[in-house]
Write a protein that holds these residues in place. Sequence first.
Motif, PDB file in Angstrom:
ATOM      1  N   ASP B 200      -8.479 -51.579 -50.883  1.00 31.52           N
ATOM      2  CA  ASP B 200      -8.117 -52.388 -49.555  1.00 31.52           C
ATOM      3  C   ASP B 200      -9.210 -53.028 -48.970  1.00 31.52           C
ATOM      4  O   ASP B 200     -10.185 -52.119 -48.735  1.00 31.52           O
ATOM      5  CB  ASP B 200      -7.439 -51.362 -48.596  1.00 31.52           C
ATOM      6  CG  ASP B 200      -5.940 -51.123 -49.037  1.00 31.52           C
ATOM      7  OD1 ASP B 200      -5.442 -51.591 -49.984  1.00 31.52           O
ATOM      8  OD2 ASP B 200      -5.635 -50.183 -48.278  1.00 31.52           O
ATOM      9  N   LYS B 202     -10.590 -54.683 -45.570  1.00 35.81           N
ATOM     10  CA  LYS B 202     -10.134 -54.980 -44.166  1.00 35.81           C
ATOM     11  C   LYS B 202     -11.599 -55.628 -43.531  1.00 35.81           C
ATOM     12  O   LYS B 202     -12.556 -55.753 -44.126  1.00 35.81           O
ATOM     13  CB  LYS B 202      -9.978 -53.722 -43.476  1.00 35.81           C
ATOM     14  CG  LYS B 202      -8.949 -52.724 -44.111  1.00 35.81           C
ATOM     15  CD  LYS B 202      -8.237 -51.918 -43.302  1.00 35.81           C
ATOM     16  CE  LYS B 202      -7.256 -51.238 -44.165  1.00 35.81           C
ATOM     17  NZ  LYS B 202      -6.358 -50.203 -43.224  1.00 35.81           N
ATOM     18  N   ASP B 206     -10.194 -56.235 -37.639  1.00 35.22           N
ATOM     19  CA  ASP B 206      -8.888 -55.194 -37.638  1.00 35.22           C
ATOM     20  C   ASP B 206      -9.157 -54.174 -36.733  1.00 35.22           C
ATOM     21  O   ASP B 206      -8.517 -53.416 -36.175  1.00 35.22           O
ATOM     22  CB  ASP B 206      -8.896 -54.930 -38.862  1.00 35.22           C
ATOM     23  CG  ASP B 206      -8.226 -55.706 -40.008  1.00 35.22           C
ATOM     24  OD1 ASP B 206      -8.053 -56.767 -39.458  1.00 35.22           O
ATOM     25  OD2 ASP B 206      -8.402 -55.597 -41.249  1.00 35.22           O
TER      26      ASP B 206
END
Lengths: 308, 249
Positions: B200, B202, B206
């Motif tokens: 993932d 990010k 965030d």
Amino acid sequence: MTILIYAEHDNSQLKSETLKLVTAAQAIGNDIHVLVAGKDCTDVARKAADISGVSKVFIADNAAYEYQLAENIAELVIELGKDYNHILSAATTTGKNFMPRVAALLDVAQISDIIAVISADTFARPIYAGNAIATVQSADTIKVITVRTSAFDSASEGNNAPIEAVEFVTVSNNSEFVSAELTVSERPELTAAEVIISGGRGMQNGENFKLLDGIADKLGAAMGASRAAVDAGFVPNDMQVGQTGKIVAPQLYIAVGISGAIQHLAGMKDSKVIVAINKDEDAPIFQVADYGLVADLFVALPELAEAL
Amino acid sequence: MKILVPVKRAIDYNVKVRVKPDNSGLDLANAKMSINPFCEIAVEEAVRLKEKGIATEVVIISIGDKACQEQIRTALALGADRGIQIDTPNALDSLQVAKLLQKVVEEESPDLVILGKQSIDSDNNQTGQMLAALCGLPQGTFASVVDINDNKVNVTREVDGGLQTIALTLPAIVTTDLRLNEPRYASLPNIMKAKRKPLDVKSAADYGIDLSSKLTVLKYEAPAQRKGGVKVADVAELVEKLKNEAKVI
């Protein structure tokens, strides 16, 4: 500038690192306080009060501080240190352990392992295993700093600073001391010794380190080792000199059977005089040695012990 | 139990770094990059705990620009299960990294976080301890043995005087020392498999963490070089020089 120094000690003896911290602090300012946290450490506090340049000593004498657990020590240092401009500890395994907790909880950056004070907010520190020196400036209101004490001289003694007891205590519920295996030695400590003799992989086994004994006895030397010798199990970890072990700067450093990996050099290259004994004449250790002897250590060491 | 392992992309330990002639930084162009060695030991420890059936999932996190995905893939090839990259500029300070990691710890709720004790570039030795403080968790730094029993971890630490063992209640933070283990090499099939493991990405936004640092590096300098000295012929000459020339004995 008010400066709080965290004293390095073992509950009975004040370590020489503390005297060097005072010298580093004097380059920053002159209102210098020392915190002694431990158990039954009154003698240590008295010794700290005897260091020239110290204006006050705090003693936090409590079972919670006996083993220097980071969780408990950090809370104490924050409680006491939050009104200071600078908080200094030695870059020992004790200082490295709790100081980043202090910095994080005060929401300030930490400056690790300084080797020089440029000004009250600017410091020099080695990076990349000593291959570069960075000059770092901090804009934080409290400077949290660990000091490479081998880069500073000891402050003199002969003072009588007042000693004040600190009652503050917090005890972590989720961290506790279990046991310690501390090396007991009649020899000086590595970080305080004037002379050090270290063995490397060339020693071949732990038994052969006895060959260093006679020389160490005659010179009053501390005994060290390279990472290779520790990894191979010849000697315990507390003898390791190098980037990730102890950083030393004695008057005389004798490297025996040590090739001179950069990580080892990072731990001893500030020694005043370096002697290398190695049978490989191309070993990198000779590039930093003032006196190099290309010889079989098993022949040279008994000769050296005899000649001293 | 879930283990989170933060890893840092750092210069390979075999590379000899040099300061740029204008003192503005280090000449790292085209230098080989690797997982920081202490972080690699952390990955190995987590994977061993999984192989022993103690851990169920090993999650790798790295913070930096896209290039650090390479190190996450390496860790996945060593046996970790999935990766997270937080895309940020490189060279954040330890406090910023610890604040980002704190958010990941809140999200992932690992039982154990294992980190390297320091990176071989900035040599700070701070992030693990800072993370522990920010999360309000106990820490076992400079670990040479990690022993998990029920809800506790016993950590044997390499300290200046020898070894110290402490018991921490999980969740806890552990930082690795050199002798905790010897990391394995990734096999080719595992390297191929790692390419398909989830990763993932990010962004720092965030997490709402302020990435401005209070530290400024004013300059970088090469250390004073030590000159090699002389070779002596024998022990007698060595002792003579130490006594009469260097005057150290």
